[in-house]
Write an enzyme that holds these catalytic residues in place. Structure first.
Site, PDB file in Angstrom:
ATOM      1  CB  CYS A 133     -26.740  -3.612  30.470  1.00 24.21           C
ATOM      2  SG  CYS A 133     -28.052  -3.078  29.642  1.00 24.21           S
ATOM      3  CB  CYS A 136     -29.846  -5.567  30.127  1.00 18.34           C
ATOM      4  SG  CYS A 136     -28.762  -4.569  28.950  1.00 18.34           S
ATOM      5  CG  ASP A 137     -28.699  -7.170  33.466  1.00 21.83           C
ATOM      6  OD1 ASP A 137     -29.551  -8.080  32.748  1.00 21.83           O
ATOM      7  OD2 ASP A 137     -27.713  -7.305  33.331  1.00 21.83           O
TER       8      ASP A 137
END
Ligand code: FAD
Length: 305
Positions: A133, A136-137
């Site tokens: 992701c 997200c990261d």
């Protein structure tokens, strides 16, 4: 226990669209998800191919879809469905968390999960330096080096996103870039992107700290080492339907088989979206499936009376 007309498992684009159409058909609808509503689009940077919306952030589209279900007073609950038991014309949904629900019909819209490479070093760095992701990261790699594995639409879109914040993005893919040509051209034109096509990833490197990967050309057998601070894997998808294997509705690949009305061969069980056996897994096709499934369920319930 409330008895719903239809319980929808999965609140991604397919499930939320099914909920909207079912509610508008005057059905009493339960929408269930093990996570926050939205499905995969919650973690998608930009959706650029949903008709009429131009470019929209995935999370924003997810919120709009969920708000639409709430305007129609769809009941939403958290739950990981691990079994569906048929009791006459009623289906009982059993959740891992311990609760259960009853409905006359069920729409399974549980989507897919990312496939993993299964090479040495992957398990060790999963969740720390290897992710699925970018939204997200990705931020932790600002001005650092990252690797993206895969060459399909997801890989190319996410590599473009990462190239906007990382110092350098290296794509390593077993085949050539197979994504949409516009996205491929955009990626190839980015000055901080390196692309290795036709390379088989052999292992992820690093003792205590992630250090990159080693790969081998399938054309020349040349081996390369790519040093980086993190990696993102986009090498395909796997169905999330294991819980429903007992219903006898999965094909050999583990996807749910439906007819063109989104009906499975199990009475009162329908399916929609990426989890179904189909050729194109996109938001718009998931929504289309959801609409059809809801319409079919409405007819099924009408005939039960
Ligand atoms: C990185 C990436 C980029 C993408 N970019 C685009 C794009 O630009 N354009 C586009 O059209 N498509 C894009 N897609 C594809 C798109 O996201 C999917 O086609 C779409 O989300 C499928 O919707 P769905 O509702 O079928 O499944 P999903 O979105 O996967 O939703 C399934 C839901 O079911 C829930 N669930 C699963 N199992 C259970 C269970 N047992 N019990 C309860 N809940 C459960 C999950 O938590 C999830 O919320 C992209 C996908 C990825 C991964």
């Amino acid at each position: 226990m409330i008895q719903y007309d239809v319980a929808i498992i999965g609140a991604g684009p397919a499930g939320m669209t099914a909920a909207i159409y079912a509610a508008r058909a005057n059905l009493n609808v339960l929408l269930l998800d093990k996570l926050a509503p939205g499905g995969q689009i919650v973690n998608t940077f930009e959706i650029q191919n949903y008709t009429g919306l131009g470019t929209i952030n995935g999370a924003e589209l997810a919120i709009k879809m969920f708000e639409h279900t709430q305007e129609l007073e769809v009941a939403f609950d958290y739950g990981t469905v691990i079994d569906i038991q048929a009791e006459g014309n009623l289906k009982k949904l059993i959740c891992e968390e311990g609760h259960s629900y009853e409905a006359k019909a069920v729409i399974i819209a549980t989507g897919t999960k990312p496939r993993t490479l299964g090479v040495p070093g992957e398990d060790k760095f999963t969740g720390t330096s290897i992710s699925w992701c970018a939204i997200c990261d990705g931020a932790q790699y600002r001005d650092k080096k990252v690797i993206v594995t895969g060459g399909g639409n997801c890989a190319v879109e996410e590599a473009i996103y990462l190239a906007g914040l990382a110092e350098e993005v290296t794509i390593v893919t077993l085949f050539n870039l197979t994504a949409d040509p516009v996205a491929c051209s955009k990626l190839r034109a980015m000055s901080n992107v390196r692309i290795y096509e036709f390379y088989d990833i052999l292992e992820f490197l690093g003792e205590d700290k992630f250090d990159g990967l080693r790969a081998k050309s399938t054309v020349t057998s040349e081996e390369i080492t790519v040093h980086a601070d993190g990696a993102f894997e986009y090498i395909g998808l796997e169905p999330k339907a294991e819980a429903f294997r007992g219903l006898g509705i999965l094909n050999e690949q583990g996807y749910i088989e439906t007819d063109s009305y989104m009906a499975t061969k199990a009475s009162g069980i329908y399916s929609a979206g990426d989890i179904t056996s189909k050729h194109m897994r996109q938001v718009i096709t998931a929504c289309s499936d959801g609409a059809i499934a809801a319409q079919t369920v409405a007819k099924y319930i009408e005939n039960l009376h």
